[in-house]
Design an enzyme around this catalytic site. Sequence first.
Site, PDB file in Angstrom:
ATOM      1  N   LYS A 128       0.818  -1.214   0.000  1.00  0.00           N
ATOM      2  CA  LYS A 128       0.000   0.000   0.000  1.00  0.00           C
ATOM      3  C   LYS A 128       0.857   1.271   0.000  1.00  0.00           C
ATOM      4  O   LYS A 128       0.434   2.304  -0.498  1.00  0.00           O
ATOM      5  CB  LYS A 128      -0.935   0.024   1.221  1.00  0.00           C
ATOM      6  CG  LYS A 128      -1.827  -1.201   1.403  1.00  0.00           C
ATOM      7  CD  LYS A 128      -2.862  -1.347   0.326  1.00  0.00           C
ATOM      8  CE  LYS A 128      -4.009  -2.291   0.671  1.00  0.00           C
ATOM      9  NZ  LYS A 128      -3.674  -3.718   0.755  1.00  0.00           N
TER      10      LYS A 128
HETATM   11  C1  PLP Z   1      -4.390  -4.868   0.374  1.00  0.00           C
HETATM   12  C2  PLP Z   1      -3.595  -6.123   0.365  1.00  0.00           C
HETATM   13  C3  PLP Z   1      -3.811  -7.148  -0.607  1.00  0.00           C
HETATM   14  C4  PLP Z   1      -4.926  -7.081  -1.620  1.00  0.00           C
HETATM   15  O1  PLP Z   1      -4.735  -6.074  -2.592  1.00  0.00           O
HETATM   16  P1  PLP Z   1      -5.972  -5.580  -3.505  1.00  0.00           P
HETATM   17  O2  PLP Z   1      -5.456  -4.407  -4.248  1.00  0.00           O
HETATM   18  O3  PLP Z   1      -7.054  -5.204  -2.528  1.00  0.00           O
HETATM   19  O4  PLP Z   1      -6.362  -6.713  -4.383  1.00  0.00           O
HETATM   20  C5  PLP Z   1      -2.950  -8.242  -0.616  1.00  0.00           C
HETATM   21  N1  PLP Z   1      -1.961  -8.365   0.306  1.00  0.00           N
HETATM   22  C6  PLP Z   1      -1.745  -7.423   1.255  1.00  0.00           C
HETATM   23  C7  PLP Z   1      -0.644  -7.625   2.233  1.00  0.00           C
HETATM   24  C8  PLP Z   1      -2.540  -6.267   1.323  1.00  0.00           C
HETATM   25  O5  PLP Z   1      -2.316  -5.345   2.273  1.00  0.00           O
END
Ligand code: PLP
Length: 473
Positions: free
Chosen positions: A112
Amino acid sequence: MKYVSTRGGAPALAFDDVLLTGLAPDGGLYLPARWPRLTRSEIAALAGLSYAETATRVMAPFVGAAIDAETLARTIDEAYAGFDHPAVAPLRQIGSNDWLLELFHGPTLAFKDYALQLVGRLFDHVLAARRARVTIVGATSGDTGAAAIEALRDRDNVVVCILHPKDRISEIQRRQMTTVTAANVHNVAIEGTFDDCQALLKAMFADADFRAATHLSAVNSINWARVMAQTVYYVTAAVALGAPHRPVSFSVPTGNFGDIFAGHVARRMGLPIESLVIATNRNDILARFVETGRYQTGAVVPTLSPSMDIQVASNFERYLYELLGRDGARVAALMETLARTGGFAVDRAALNETRAAFAAHGVDDAETEAAIASLYRRTGMIVDPHTATGIAAATAYRGDRAAPMITLATAHPAKFPDAVTRAIGAAPPVPPPLAGIESRPERCAVLPNDLARVKDFVRSVAVAAPEREPETS
Ligand SMILES: *Cc1c(COP(=O)(O)O)cnc(C)c1O
């Protein structure tokens, strides 16, 4: 570059308006009116460039005239300067033709950060240019809240307020948020579930007077700029492994479909990608869609990979718009059916097109643990449970296919020590950003699941009236 809504009923906007607006007024999500293309020679010319230089070339056409080129390049430089690896998103080889793309080198140790470190700075820049300020309110079940707080702390034009469900996120996840004591950061633990937090958020955004009085805004996962920023590491990874001269495949741990949709965007831009593998956990609505053509929601079950415990993948609407020939009225009708009945189906031609573009595999907790244990036995490397679903799905898909397979490592294993310990019998080493976090002071309000009380709190911390509403410029 103009942006259009997936439901076809909102005016086209420029990048800076899309950045601040988030959801379109017709309920749709914004997408570029057309995909910018990278030619083969433009892709070849990316070889050897830094992450920030590649990012600038990939993102410039999406930003268009909304932000001048020099400011964009400087903002991108600043966004990734604090990452703890010189490659920003390094590749690590885990098999003869298999790689991990490590996306946990930002300040909160999950992917993120790659979007939010940039989006936070872009917000600040656009708001300063408009002499506006906003109150960003979000709800988190874990990683997004920490990344948003870290990206927005100490920014002049933003107050950030994050709701999380009290005692229902991991201690590390909570401390990553509540130990940030910047004056513009406010954490609220809600006595309820994540769904309660989301419902409170929705209710606040639905109240037009409250929204105007507090200058409410959001950086949630449907924000286009987040998808745009994630497109970059697909490009850097493919170029490092031989693009445009040979195609690669990606396996992507998927929840809201934001990260893997960024891979789809990279492909639309001209990056040669053989397959995009959707890795889900037992919350496998997307894997079932690829299998049957029916998108059918069910109850969310908790798993070892909590950031993927999602049933309605909000960014999927963007792919649906593409799949239905960019027919906003049809998307709006299917979304209405989804809201009314909990599901919808696409026709055979659309299903075939989806299967040509994506593979999908649902991975249960036992397979997730086995994938962590097996990689550790073979290589000594430790991965987190989200990454492990990606590795398991990549293995299931791979067979004897020749294209290099790149699994996205979406979080650092130290964020999920319990699952890792279950799989390999030892906790992962603690990296510097988490060292000492258990003894830092926390600051967090606790509120009941009560809309009036939460609104009072947000009002009490919200930004003072800006000279001008951001939406009106
Ligand atoms: C948010 C997240 C995901 C999923 O990503 P999306 O964009 O919602 O498909 C996978 N792994 C981790 C560690 C995350 O924080």
